[in-house]
Design an enzyme around this catalytic site. Structure first.
Site, short mmCIF file in Angstrom:
data_model
loop_
_atom_site.label_atom_id
_atom_site.label_comp_id
_atom_site.label_asym_id
_atom_site.label_seq_id
_atom_site.Cartn_x
_atom_site.Cartn_y
_atom_site.Cartn_z
N GLY A 71 0.83 -1.19 0.00
CA GLY A 71 0.00 0.00 0.00
C GLY A 71 0.87 1.24 0.00
N GLN A 87 2.84 9.89 1.95
CA GLN A 87 4.21 9.34 1.95
C GLN A 87 5.06 9.86 0.79
OE1 GLN A 87 2.54 5.19 2.43
NE2 GLN A 87 4.46 4.96 3.53
N CYS A 98 6.18 -0.38 7.41
CA CYS A 98 5.83 0.83 6.67
C CYS A 98 7.01 1.25 5.82
CB CYS A 98 5.46 1.95 7.65
SG CYS A 98 4.96 3.48 6.83
N LEU A 99 6.73 1.62 4.59
CA LEU A 99 7.81 2.06 3.70
C LEU A 99 8.49 3.32 4.22
CD1 LEU A 99 5.98 1.44 0.30
CD2 LEU A 99 7.86 0.08 1.27
N HIS A 111 -4.15 1.28 7.97
CA HIS A 111 -2.78 1.84 8.01
C HIS A 111 -2.66 3.04 7.06
CE1 HIS A 111 1.79 1.11 7.99
NE2 HIS A 111 1.62 1.90 6.95
N GLU A 112 -3.19 2.87 5.84
CA GLU A 112 -3.09 3.96 4.85
C GLU A 112 -3.98 5.14 5.23
OE1 GLU A 112 -0.69 3.48 3.13
OE2 GLU A 112 -0.56 1.31 2.99
N HIS A 139 -2.20 7.31 7.58
CA HIS A 139 -1.25 8.22 6.93
C HIS A 139 -1.94 9.51 6.49
CE1 HIS A 139 2.56 6.08 6.71
NE2 HIS A 139 2.05 5.02 6.12
O1 GNR Z 1 4.16 -2.62 2.50
C1 GNR Z 1 3.54 -2.51 3.56
N1 GNR Z 1 3.27 -3.61 4.29
C2 GNR Z 1 2.42 -3.63 5.37
C3 GNR Z 1 2.42 -4.78 6.16
C4 GNR Z 1 1.58 -4.87 7.24
C5 GNR Z 1 0.71 -3.83 7.54
C6 GNR Z 1 0.71 -2.69 6.76
C7 GNR Z 1 1.56 -2.58 5.68
S1 GNR Z 1 1.52 -1.17 4.68
C8 GNR Z 1 3.14 -1.16 4.04
C9 GNR Z 1 3.30 -0.09 2.97
C10 GNR Z 1 3.13 1.26 3.61
O2 GNR Z 1 3.96 1.79 4.30
N2 GNR Z 1 1.99 1.85 3.43
O3 GNR Z 1 1.75 3.03 4.02
NI NI Z 2 2.92 3.11 5.79
#
Ligand code: GNR
Ligand code: NI
Length: 167
Positions: A46, A51, A91-92, A133-134, A137
């Site tokens: 995601g 980001q 998270c990236l 999660h997104e 953000h």
């Molecule tokens: O790549 C991602 N893997 C992930 C794994 C478990 C829970 C959430 C994520 S999101 C993350 C990519 C990211 O940072 N999205 O904002």
């Molecule tokens: Ni993230």
């Protein structure tokens, strides 16, 4: 298409709140394409516009094994949540850190797709986690904000050290 640079925690721009998208015009469509390419290249499941330092309510997600089922969520709103799950999140913007976070097990989310058409998505498991999660953000929230201050302080120290080394 282009790969976009991803902001790294604790960059304060990750705390900005995203605004709703008005018209889904050519510029927004290009951004969605670039975000999708950036997510696949990273690789991640995601990516939120926040980001890549664009503070608009845009998310791309692909939790498929085959990496060929992208989902675009513009102006998303959660209309229902049920249950609890705790999976390890990464998270990236927070490389190499994985921690379990409490989330709803199932959600219903309403949004616009990449064409501006309204749709509703019932998600559970990893997809539900990813959407939550997104959406965090877009609110200026990063998953490490749910951890204890001690853990967060250690994570910040580790990331700053890593970023210095890579600069
Ligand atoms: O790549 C991602 N893997 C992930 C794994 C478990 C829970 C959430 C994520 S999101 C993350 C990519 C990211 O940072 N999205 O904002
Ligand atoms: Ni993230």
């Amino acid at each position: 298409m282009a790969r976009l640079p991803i902001l790294l925690y604790p960059d304060t721009r990750l705390y900005k709140k995203a605004s709703p998208v008005g018209n889904i015009d050519a510029a927004i469509r290009t951004l969605v394409a670039d975000m999708t390419e950036t997510m696949y290249a990273a690789p991640g499941i995601g990516l939120a516009a926040t980001q890549v330092d664009v503070h608009k309510q845009i998310i791309v997600i692909d939790v498929s094994e085959t990496r060929d089922q992208p989902i675009v969520l513009i102006n998303p709103e959660i209309s229902g949540r049920e249950g609890i799950q705790n999976i390890d999140e990464g998270c990236l913007s927070v490389p190499d850190i994985y921690e379990p976070i409490e989330r709803a097990q199932r959600i219903t989310v309403r949004a616009l797709d990449g064409q501006g058409k309204a749709f509703s998505l019932d998600a559970e498991g990893l997809l539900a986690v990813c959407v939550q999660h997104e959406m965090d953000h877009l609110e200026g929230k990063v998953f490490v904000d749910y951890l204890s201050r001690l853990k967060r302080t250690r994570i910040i120290a580790k990331l700053l050290k890593q970023q210095k080394k890579r600069a």
